[in-house]
Design a protein around this motif. Structure first.
Motif, mmCIF file in Angstrom:
data_model
loop_
_atom_site.group_PDB
_atom_site.id
_atom_site.type_symbol
_atom_site.label_atom_id
_atom_site.label_comp_id
_atom_site.label_asym_id
_atom_site.label_seq_id
_atom_site.Cartn_x
_atom_site.Cartn_y
_atom_site.Cartn_z
ATOM 1 N N GLU A 1 60.260 10.496 29.833
ATOM 2 C CA GLU A 1 58.831 10.187 29.842
ATOM 3 C C GLU A 1 58.512 9.312 28.639
ATOM 4 O O GLU A 1 59.040 9.516 27.546
ATOM 5 C CB GLU A 1 58.003 11.475 29.816
ATOM 6 N N LYS A 2 57.658 8.339 28.874
ATOM 7 C CA LYS A 2 57.333 7.392 27.809
ATOM 8 C C LYS A 2 55.914 6.898 27.974
ATOM 9 O O LYS A 2 55.499 6.509 29.066
ATOM 10 C CB LYS A 2 58.310 6.207 27.860
ATOM 11 N N VAL A 3 55.151 6.910 26.885
ATOM 12 C CA VAL A 3 53.802 6.352 26.892
ATOM 13 C C VAL A 3 53.932 4.838 26.800
ATOM 14 O O VAL A 3 54.371 4.303 25.783
ATOM 15 C CB VAL A 3 52.955 6.901 25.732
ATOM 16 N N THR A 4 53.578 4.143 27.862
ATOM 17 C CA THR A 4 53.712 2.687 27.895
ATOM 18 C C THR A 4 52.452 1.977 27.426
ATOM 19 O O THR A 4 52.483 0.799 27.090
ATOM 20 C CB THR A 4 54.058 2.214 29.327
ATOM 21 N N GLN A 5 51.329 2.690 27.435
ATOM 22 C CA GLN A 5 50.068 2.107 26.949
ATOM 23 C C GLN A 5 49.271 3.174 26.221
ATOM 24 O O GLN A 5 48.525 3.936 26.822
ATOM 25 C CB GLN A 5 49.253 1.529 28.116
ATOM 26 N N PRO A 6 49.421 3.264 24.874
ATOM 27 C CA PRO A 6 48.658 4.269 24.117
ATOM 28 C C PRO A 6 47.188 3.861 24.040
ATOM 29 O O PRO A 6 46.851 2.681 23.990
ATOM 30 C CB PRO A 6 49.328 4.241 22.737
ATOM 31 N N SER A 7 46.322 4.859 24.054
ATOM 32 C CA SER A 7 44.875 4.591 23.975
ATOM 33 C C SER A 7 44.147 5.912 23.780
ATOM 34 O O SER A 7 44.744 6.985 23.901
ATOM 35 C CB SER A 7 44.393 3.881 25.248
ATOM 36 N N ALA A 8 42.875 5.851 23.468
ATOM 37 C CA ALA A 8 41.999 7.022 23.328
ATOM 38 C C ALA A 8 42.508 8.010 22.286
ATOM 39 O O ALA A 8 42.165 9.195 22.333
ATOM 40 C CB ALA A 8 41.843 7.721 24.683
ATOM 41 N N GLY A 9 43.342 7.522 21.368
ATOM 42 C CA GLY A 9 43.904 8.404 20.342
ATOM 43 C C GLY A 9 45.214 9.042 20.743
ATOM 44 O O GLY A 9 45.849 9.732 19.931
ATOM 45 N N LEU A 10 45.633 8.853 21.990
ATOM 46 C CA LEU A 10 46.887 9.440 22.470
ATOM 47 C C LEU A 10 48.011 8.417 22.391
ATOM 48 O O LEU A 10 47.850 7.249 22.788
ATOM 49 C CB LEU A 10 46.726 9.915 23.921
#
Length: 460
Positions: A182-191
């Motif tokens: 699992e990988k966050v490909t677009q961080p945003s909203a503090g996450l």
């Protein structure tokens, strides 16, 4: 003086015979236009020339074969184009039906046209022919089957063969070393990376990129979270406590766990769930062919799709390390595009009925059904586009093949001509020379025949 043996006459006769033989050869070459009329003219040249003639005639026929192949594919692609038009119309109707300005009666009228279009799609699938060969009914497809009750690796659907050259037989897919990533490909909203994970990825979730919409944020209070699956469909919406209000920082939103204490603003977060696994494809029918297909290989899926050994496999998060046995039946069409054995190109044309396209149950009788229909028709359009693109690519390939065959035919014909064709100017020159020598030798033979008569002078 001798009378029993006229050596001069014999010599003249021998030269006359040789000149007449050479003249005969000249006449033969001039009348046929060929330097080699029989093996004795040039044994090695004849052998080379005959092999070239086989290639030349084979190239010419292969060129015609390639043109016929293009005609067949154009017929198939033309029918698919009309199916595309009908799918676009059905999608247009589904979008219309999704609007709640329509009454139940209105949607029933829209459904009538969709039903008729579905019937016509099936008709085109069954009736499209080239030289009485049906093209879109699956008779020219590469099919895969397995026992639906035995699916230990949890494959989704059937394997899809992408290499039409793969032969029919029994195969086994070995899956090992399965790891979910699992990988966050677009961080945003503090996450960001490490703040999001999948609670239980082995519960059949789709593999691919999920979208988390963080909206209506009230700092240190709560926020509305909507999760979209890899197909862009909404899984659901939930309001969760965030910031300092998120005492339990591990908020589970439809199978996705996030650190809600870090959410401070609205935003769109994207996180990807993929699988890594080692795949090996065994040819059970011919074990010696296993290495040829493709041996063990470590792969990462793309939206749950693995491509290995000319076959595509679709998985979700239930992918397990195990073996699956399945059968390939290859009915692909073979176009002989070269003059020699096995110089062919294989092309498979899948079935194009409403079941294969996934629109068998499409209806627009409610708002929800109409929205489902839009998605199903989008998938069908993509499937059809994929098949048409493949046919178009092969058509372009065959056009280059035809150009190459024509150039090769021209060059081989020139080579064969240099070996076998007569140089008419040279042969005419040789014929004129030998013709003069024939006349001269005839005259000298007459003179030589007169020489023994000198003996008669001694008898007087």
């Amino acid at each position: 003086m001798k009378i029993n043996n006229n050596i001069q006459a014999l010599n003249s006769y021998r030269n006359l015979h040789q000149n007449q033989f050479n003249t005969s050869k000249n006449l033969e070459k001039l009348s046929s236009g060929l330097r080699i009329n029989r093996a004795s003219d040039d044994a090695a040249g004849l052998a080379i020339s005959e092999k070239m003639r086989s290639q030349i005639r084979g190239l010419k026929m292969a060129e015609r074969n390639a043109m016929d192949g293009i005609s067949l594919m154009q017929t198939s692609e033309g029918a698919m184009q009309e199916v595309h038009t009908m799918l676009q119309r059905m999608r247009e109707l589904a979008v219309q039906a999704a609007n709640d300005t329509n009454t139940e009666y209105d949607r029933e009228q829209i459904q009538k046209e969709i039903d008729q279009l579905k019937l016509e799609v099936d008709d085109i699938s069954e009736k499209t022919e080239f030289n009485t060969r049906k093209l879109l009914n699956g008779f020219s497809a590469v099919l895969t089957t397995f026992d639906a009750g035995i699916n230990p690796i949890n494959i989704v659907g059937y394997p899809k063969v992408t290499d039409a050259n793969i032969k029919s037989g029994n195969y086994q897919l070995e899956v090992s070393n399965v790891v979910m990533t699992e990988k966050v490909t677009q961080p945003s909203a503090g996450l960001g990376q490490g703040d999001i994970k999948f609670v239980n990825p082995n519960d059949g979730m789709k593999l691919g990129e999920y979208t988390i919409l963080v909206r209506e944020v009230e700092q240190n209070q709560d926020a509305k979270i909507e999760v979209l699956d890899p197909d862009g469909l909404s899984i659901g919406t939930m309001v969760i406590p965030i910031g300092s209000n998120g005492a339990n920082n591990a908020q589970d939103v439809y199978g996705i766990q996030m650190d809600a204490t870090k959410i401070s603003t609205a935003g769109t977060v994207k996180v990807k769930l993929e699988a890594e696994a080692t795949l090996k494809l065994n040819d059970v029918s011919d074990p010696a062919n296993t290495v040829t297909i493709q041996a063990e290989r470590k792969l990462t899926s793309n939206n749950g799709l693995f491509r290995h050994g000319g076959v595509e496999y679709q998985f979700n998060s239930n992918l397990q390390a195990a073996s699956l046995d399945y059968t390939i039946t290859n009915n692909a069409l073979s176009f002989q595009i070269g003059p020699n054995t096995n110089q062919n190109v294989m092309i498979d044309i899948p079935r194009m009925d409403i079941v294969t396209l996934g629109i068998e149950d499409v209806n627009v009788l409610t708002n929800a059904d109409a929205n489902k229909a839009i998605f199903a028709l989008d998938q069908a359009i993509n499937r059809l586009s994929d098949s048409r693109s493949k046919l178009g690519a092969v058509q372009n390939r065959l056009e280059h093949t035809i150009n190459n065959l024509q150039v090769t035919h021209e060059n081989l014909t020139a080579s064969e001509s240099r070996i076998r064709d007569a140089d008419m100017a040279l042969e005419m020159t040789e014929f004129t020379r030998n013709n003069i020598l024939n006349q001269s030798a005839t005259a000298m033979l007459a003179q030589a025949n007169q020489l023994p008569q000198g003996v008669l002078q001694l008898l007087q």
